[in-house]
Structures are given as structure tokens and as C-alpha cells.
Design an enzyme around this catalytic site. Structure first.
Site, short mmCIF file in Angstrom:
data_model
loop_
_atom_site.label_atom_id
_atom_site.label_comp_id
_atom_site.label_asym_id
_atom_site.label_seq_id
_atom_site.Cartn_x
_atom_site.Cartn_y
_atom_site.Cartn_z
N LYS A 74 -10.32 -1.75 -2.66
CA LYS A 74 -10.21 -2.43 -1.37
C LYS A 74 -11.46 -2.12 -0.53
O LYS A 74 -11.93 -0.99 -0.57
CB LYS A 74 -8.96 -1.95 -0.63
CG LYS A 74 -7.66 -2.10 -1.41
CD LYS A 74 -6.53 -1.35 -0.70
CE LYS A 74 -5.26 -1.33 -1.53
NZ LYS A 74 -4.18 -0.54 -0.88
N ASP B 278 0.86 -1.17 0.00
CA ASP B 278 0.00 0.00 0.00
C ASP B 278 0.91 1.22 0.00
O ASP B 278 2.09 1.13 0.35
CB ASP B 278 -0.89 -0.03 1.24
CG ASP B 278 -1.71 1.24 1.40
OD1 ASP B 278 -2.43 1.61 0.46
OD2 ASP B 278 -1.58 1.87 2.47
N ASP C 229 -1.51 -0.70 6.13
CA ASP C 229 -1.76 -0.07 7.41
C ASP C 229 -3.24 0.05 7.75
O ASP C 229 -3.58 0.41 8.86
CB ASP C 229 -1.15 1.34 7.42
CG ASP C 229 -1.90 2.27 6.47
OD1 ASP C 229 -2.46 3.28 6.95
OD2 ASP C 229 -1.94 2.00 5.25
N ASP D 278 -0.03 5.20 0.89
CA ASP D 278 -0.21 6.13 2.01
C ASP D 278 -0.37 5.39 3.33
O ASP D 278 -1.24 4.53 3.47
CB ASP D 278 -1.43 7.01 1.76
CG ASP D 278 -1.25 7.89 0.53
OD1 ASP D 278 -0.58 8.91 0.66
OD2 ASP D 278 -1.75 7.52 -0.54
N THR E 62 -2.37 1.03 -4.60
CA THR E 62 -2.94 2.16 -3.87
C THR E 62 -4.38 2.44 -4.25
O THR E 62 -4.80 2.17 -5.39
CB THR E 62 -2.09 3.43 -4.11
OG1 THR E 62 -2.69 4.54 -3.44
CG2 THR E 62 -1.99 3.75 -5.60
N SER E 63 -5.12 3.01 -3.31
CA SER E 63 -6.49 3.43 -3.58
C SER E 63 -6.55 4.81 -4.20
O SER E 63 -7.63 5.28 -4.57
CB SER E 63 -7.31 3.41 -2.28
OG SER E 63 -7.43 2.10 -1.78
#
Length: 214
Positions: free
Chosen positions: A135, A11, A160, A13, A104-105
Site C-alpha cells: 500500500k 486492514d 484506518d 492494525d 495487512t502490511s
């Protein structure tokens, strides 16, 4: 503790880097512009989700395209405050570029801006622009595994956020949780560490041996 894998999926951030101050600034400004309150945000999950989903949860459908473009603009313009988290640069430097990916989102433009400001060069990046389901759906991680040409069961996910860890588990991957944004008791994973400084890696014969400190 040691884990052997064919690929490592990170991931962005909260895992590789921190953009928390930027996120807070940008979303607070955006919320003010669109007349939203702290109570509006309190009712939905924010961290680890694509901006498109968050905006759609908060605003009428006819406003969403304009509002989404606005938050993306604000975040890209504010990406300069992004910094790599402890252990990130050393770990990535020890890995062959073809054996890891960022998942990443965030949209690609924002993800690339944040990575660049944190001093990270990613050869492989799966962003919100590449998928139809974010996600906690496993699609982002399964797409990363497919692009790297590896069995999902031979991938390790570093996350995270609970939604990201849920996506990794649903993809059938080993999960490592970082307590950079959530408490350990909020995170369900195979391994829990404070940050990537607890992880070291050695690439050998097409695989990676991961050592977890402690």
C-alpha cells in the site's frame, strides 16, 4: 446508509485490532539499537507501510536484512498486548468466512500472531509476504479479491490509514475509513466511521448488506 458487496477486506492494525503500544515499544527499542532518532522517523510515513520499506528508508542497504529480521522478531515476541478494537469480533462473527479477508502490511508471522492474541481467526489473509508492492499500491487488495473470486468493484475496504485508503481507491473498491488512528479530515473515503462498532452486516445469497450507523 446501506452498501451491498460481495466481499469485505479489512486492514489489520488500527482497523480490526490495536497493537499501537506494542508497535511503539518495539520500534523505539529497535531505533535505539540502530542509533536512530525521533527526527529520523519524523521524515518518513510509518503507519500502514510494510516494515521492509520503513527499514530500507532508514538504514543502509547492507544493514537492512539483519535490521528487518530484528524488528520482526521484536514485534512477534511482543504480540501478546494486542486487543480487538470495538465492534470487530461482533462484525466478523456475522460474516461467512469466505466473504472477508485481512489485508495487512505486516508479514504473515506477525499478522497471525496479532490476530491470534486478539481472538480473531481469519481464513483468508494477504500479508506483506504475498506481494511485491505494498500500500498505497492496489496490489494487496486486488490479490485479496482474486483469492476470494470476486470483482474488485464489489469489494468494500475498511482502513484506518491514508495509504491503505489510497490503495483501496486505486483498486476500484468502496472505501470505509475508521478514525482510530487518524483524524477524519486526514482520511479520504466514501464513508468515515469511528470504528467497526458503527458497522453491521447481513449475508444473503452470496452478497453482504452492510449497514452504517448514523
Amino acid at each position: 446508509m446501506k452498501i451491498t458487496a460481495d466481499a469485505l477486506l479489512f486492514d489489520n492494525d488500527g482497523t480490526l485490532l490495536s497493537s499501537l503500544e506494542s508497535v511503539n515499544r518495539c520500534w523505539s527499542r529497535w531505533a535505539s539499537e540502530y542509533g536512530l532518532t525521533a527526527e529520523d522517523f519524523a521524515r518518513i510515513a510509518l503507519h500502514g507501510r510494510p516494515a521492509a520499506e520503513i527499514v530500507a528508508d532508514l538504514l543502509p542497504a547492507d544493514v537492512v536484512p539483519e535490521a528487518l529480521a530484528r524488528i520482526e522478531h521484536l514485534e512477534v515476541e511482543d504480540a501478546g498486548g494486542t486487543v480487538a478494537l470495538p465492534g470487530t469480533l461482533a462484525l466478523l462473527a456475522s460474516l461467512p468466512a469466505e466473504q472477508w479477508a485481512v489485508v495487512t502490511s505486516a508479514g504473515r508471522r506477525l499478522a497471525e500472531a496479532r490476530l491470534a492474541h486478539a481472538g480473531i481467526t481469519a481464513k483468508n489473509l494477504v500479508s506483506a509476504d504475498d506481494i511485491s508492492r505494498g500500500k498505497p499500491d492496489p496490489e494487496p487488495f486486488l490479490l485479496a479479491a482474486a483469492r476470494l473470486g470476486v470483482d474488485p468493484a464489489r469489494c468494500v475496504v475498511f482502513e484506518d490509514a491514508p495509504v491503505g485508503l489510497a490503495a483501496g481507491r486505486a483498486a476500484g473498491m468502496t472505501t470505509v475509513a475508521l478514525t482510530t488512528t487518524h483524524r477524519a479530515e486526514e482520511l479520504s473515503a466514501d464513508v468515515v466511521v469511528p470504528d467497526l462498532s458503527a458497522i453491521s452486516a447481513q449475508a444473503t445469497d452470496g452478497s453482504v448488506e452492510i449497514t452504517v450507523a448514523g
